[in-house]
Design an enzyme around this catalytic site. Structure first.
Site, mmCIF file in Angstrom:
data_model
loop_
_atom_site.group_PDB
_atom_site.id
_atom_site.type_symbol
_atom_site.label_atom_id
_atom_site.label_comp_id
_atom_site.label_asym_id
_atom_site.label_seq_id
_atom_site.Cartn_x
_atom_site.Cartn_y
_atom_site.Cartn_z
ATOM 1 N N ASP A 288 0.862 -1.164 0.000
ATOM 2 C CA ASP A 288 0.000 0.000 0.000
ATOM 3 C C ASP A 288 0.912 1.232 0.000
ATOM 4 O OD1 ASP A 288 -3.198 0.690 1.576
ATOM 5 O OD2 ASP A 288 -2.086 1.720 -0.008
HETATM 6 C C1 GLC Z 1 -4.324 4.298 -0.371
HETATM 7 C C2 GLC Z 1 -5.205 3.173 0.111
HETATM 8 C C3 GLC Z 1 -5.341 2.050 -0.864
HETATM 9 C C4 GLC Z 1 -5.308 2.599 -2.284
HETATM 10 C C5 GLC Z 1 -3.909 3.136 -2.513
HETATM 11 C C6 GLC Z 1 -3.748 3.731 -3.903
HETATM 12 O O1 GLC Z 1 -3.489 4.708 0.675
HETATM 13 O O2 GLC Z 1 -4.912 2.621 1.374
HETATM 14 O O3 GLC Z 1 -6.571 1.373 -0.574
HETATM 15 O O4 GLC Z 1 -5.599 1.575 -3.212
HETATM 16 O O5 GLC Z 1 -3.536 4.092 -1.536
HETATM 17 O O6 GLC Z 1 -4.584 4.824 -4.048
#
Ligand code: GLC
Length: 750
Positions: A288
């Site tokens: 993430d």
């Molecule tokens: C964010 C979220 C995740 C998302 C990613 C890309 O922090 O936690 O769910 O897919 O970043 O946007």
């Protein structure tokens, strides 16, 4: 550099060689050869480039890290994927840069297509309230068709985190509190996104997130720690992830939280032993946003070098926006701390998906302007969005048959409707968090939805009354004035779209601002009131719930919100939604969920308190229970019959019952089947959802329903983490909600 647990490295490497050939198994012979040849040509720097993902500038979905020249890095083969890029033009431009690199390895484009791309569907928690698995799959299918037409290869969805704490703003992204329902929905969403399989130009790679147990953050506070037994993890939180693997999910995303002291991004147990080991997951794992580098703040890694080392050992294949791989991996390999086999495994997993997507055959195959134009202007997508939006609405209360409002009959009583509230005319708030904004996006507000249905002889008066989240009551007088002129009031209240979602945890989950006071002021006019509650989570709104005659919980329903709400308000659709999450009376009750353990001193009712597991200052029971939702009609459950009162683990018990529509309106009911294992080697929940049927009945119609009970439904993890069904007595409950059990029987597993 603290010497790492060498076991993990050896474990990782042994594991890789054990399944390396399997990764190939997904590709044709020809592509396997092409992949091997390509890998043979790649420098270490180019391999590490494939593990590196940067954000585009569309909309940052995390803390932006400045520095570097992304375009130059793409041209030099140092980037494997970009996120937050949309549209065939923008993706083509970047893909052209990638084709200038030495080996011309195409980029993957990822985007959070969580509940729609161009057509916004209800938030996932709302869709879960529909209990319509087919409609949920169709919603994901349409999102994929639109997104893939816009150059997107990969959606960061479904989010499958089980969540029992509505203080956590991300409950809006998931399927609620129940593991069984959550697993069904997870599989449906993966199938919807991936359609006929990767390689089809209307399929996008699913990305199952957030692995794992992110929804159990302490205090409902986002990014917070998670600590639980492995038994709880496996029984409650992992099944939706496993269902996603079984549905063929292409990728996973790990989570920000630490689990039992080890951040998910660096968690060998989660990613290598369970996901890539036990479950034999063949896809790749993306971290993430920045979570690799955040292991320093976690206090798990001393510096970026250790963060990179622990991430690659733990099986985090791609680095979203932390840059530790591009900064540190080459050194780690050259110092012999990271075996090349670990790099090759990650690279191979990622390149395999690029081959499967057909990007090596044609890097621009998702950049077709004509297909984009057609897909984004397909009216059937709007109709599908309206359909599932209607099905997602949960009617919480309807005293004196306040709803539906009759605007059609000649002798109708309602000639003037007052639409009041801060969300009454809102469009953007109807989309909810994780929606994708479009300058030309067409969103139907509640006012528009109502107006489009009113006959000539019915007037609509509108007043905001107050803002969503200010203390000002200056608008109350105008609201009261139009209420006095009306025959009925529709009161539209709730949350703005940025009040639930990522980084939106709340200690209080009450109605913001002075919305409750507005409701009280309107009640003072003595007019009947229909409350429309828009929110991304269960809210605590006891005064409204106790004092308003009719309440529809309408979540955030997307592009067709206003039409869907009007369909229910005016009776063109009979509400059929059922709550996928428990609604507490007070934050002090949280976590509160239906499948709790009895305890040795169970409290049987809100007044049974003395020396019982109960609060002395508030009831134990929820405001609205899991599985609850009303209809414009009524249903009678009868004739529950079991084919046998006992079964062996090899048998099945056939359960039949009758359901009758005893009202005057056609309607759908969600018949829920709960089981309780009365005694176990570890205690078992007071009930667990194990199946359901959603069926339409005409007035007076009776239908027979059949369920099958098998040993799998009776199984659980015992204290030795064995998945077992233990002999003994079971209770079978058939309910209209988890707290409204209509029929009961018992049987024995012998
Ligand atoms: C964010 C979220 C995740 C998302 C990613 C890309 O922090 O936690 O769910 O897919 O970043 O946007």
């Amino acid at each position: 550099m603290r010497l790492l647990n060498v076991k993990n490295i050896i474990l990782g490497v042994i594991f890789i060689f054990s399944c390396n050939s399997l990764i190939h198994a997904q590709l044709s012979e020809k592509d396997q050869v092409r992949l091997d040849e390509l890998m043979g040509k790649m420098t270490l720097e180019e391999k590490i480039g494939q593990l590196n993902q940067y954000t585009g500038d569309y909309e940052a979905t995390g803390p932006i890290r400045k520095g570097g020249d992304k375009v130059e890095e793409i041209k030099n083969g140092k980037v494997g994927s970009m996120l937050n890029i949309k549209g065939v033009e923008n993706t083509r431009i970047l893909q052209e840069f990638a084709m200038q690199s030495r080996l011309k390895i195409p980029l993957l484009f990822g985007l959070d297509v969580v509940h729609g791309y161009y057509t916004t569907f209800p938030i996932p928690l709302a869709e879960a309230a529909s209990w319509d698995i087919e409609a949920i799959e169709k919603s994901a299918r349409i999102a994929a068709t639109e997104a893939s037409s816009g150059g997107v290869h990969w959606t960061f969805a479904p989010m499958v985190d089980i969540a029992r704490d509505p203080r956590w703003g991300r409950v809006m992204e998931g399927a609620g509190e129940d593991t069984w329902l959550g697993a069904k929905i997870a599989g449906a969403r993966v199938r919807g996104f991936q359609g006929d399989g990767l390689g089809s130009t209307d399929a996008v790679m699913a990305c199952v997130k957030h692995f794992a147990a992110y929804g159990a953050a302490v205090g409902g506070r986002d990014y917070n720690s998670v600590d639980m037994s492995e038994r709880m993890l496996r029984e409650t939180y992992l099944p939706p992830f496993k269902a996603s693997v079984d549905a063929g999910a292409a990728t996973f995303m790990n989570s920000f939280n630490d689990l039992n002291g080890i951040p998910a991004t660096g968690n060998v147990f989660l990613q290598r032993e369970i996901l890539k080991g036990e479950w034999d997951f063949q896809g790749f794992v993306v971290s993430d946003w920045g979570s690799m580098g955040e292991m320093i703040a976690h206090g798990y890694c001393k510096d970026e070098k250790e963060a990179a080392l622990r991430s690659i050992i733990a099986g985090s294949d791609m680095d979203m926006e932390s840059r530790v791989y591009t900064h540190e991996l080459e050194k780690l390999v050259n110092e012999g701390l990271v075996p090349m086999a670990l790099i090759d495994d990650a690279v191979k997993r990622i390149l395999t998906k690029k081959f499967e997507m057909g990007l090596f055959d044609d890097p621009f195959r998702f950049c077709n302007p004509e297909r984009e134009k057609a897909a984004l202007n397909d009216p059937s997508n709007r109709e599908a969005a309206r359909d599932i939006a209607r099905k997602s609405i949960v009617m919480l209360k309807n005293n004196n048959q306040t709803l539906p409002i009759d605007i059609k009959s000649k002798d109708k009583k309602v000639k003037t409707i007052a639409l009041i509230g801060p969300l009454a005319q809102s469009e953007n708030d109807m989309l909810g968090f994780w929606s994708i904004s479009w300058p030309d996006g067409d969103i139907v507000s509640l006012e528009e939805g109502l107006r489009s249905r009113l006959p000539e002889d019915v007037k609509l008066l509108v007043a905001k009354g107050c803002e969503i989240n200010t203390d000002s009551k200056t608008g109350f007088d105008e609201a009261i004035e139009i209420a006095r002129k009306a025959d009925i009031v529709i009161l539209s209240i709730g949350e703005a779209l940025d009040m639930s979602g990522e980084a939106k945890s709340k200690g209080h989950i009450r109605l913001p601002g002075v919305q409750e006071e507005l409701a009280q002021a309107i009640q003072g006019t003595g007019k009947p009131v229909v409350v429309i509650m828009n929110a991304g989570r269960p809210l605590v709104f006891n005064w409204v719930a106790d004092n308003m005659p009719a309440i529809l919980y309408t979540w955030w329903l997307g592009s067709e919100a206003g039409n869907a709400m009007a369909d229910v308000i005016f009776g063109d659709y009979n509400p059929s939604g059922k709550l996928p999450m428990t609604f507490p009376r007070d934050e002090g009750q949280i976590p509160l969920y239906y499948n709790y353990f009895s305890t040795g001193r169970p409290s049987f009712g809100d007044h049974d308190l003395l020396y019982k597991s109960a609060y002395i200052d508030m009831p134990n029971s929820p405001k609205f229970p899991f599985g609850y939702g009303l209809s414009y009609t009524t249903f009678e459950y009868s004739d529950l019959v079991l084919s046998s009162k006992s079964m062996s683990s090899k048998d099945k018990i056939h359960v039949t019952l009758n359901l009758k529509n005893t009202g005057k309106t056609a309607g759908e009911e969600v018949v829920q089947l709960y089981l309780k294992d009365r005694f176990g080697s570890v205690i078992r929940p007071v009930k667990e959802l194990k199946d359901f049927r959603k069926l339409m009945l005409q007035p007076g119609e009776t239908k027979s329903i059949i369920f099958d009970i098998d040993a799998e439904m009776l199984s659980f993890y015992n204290n030795d983490l064995q998945w077992v069904a233990e002999e003994g007595e079971f209770e079978l409950m058939i309910g209209s909600s988890s707290a409204d059990i209509r029929l009961k029987e018992s049987f024995e597993l012998k």
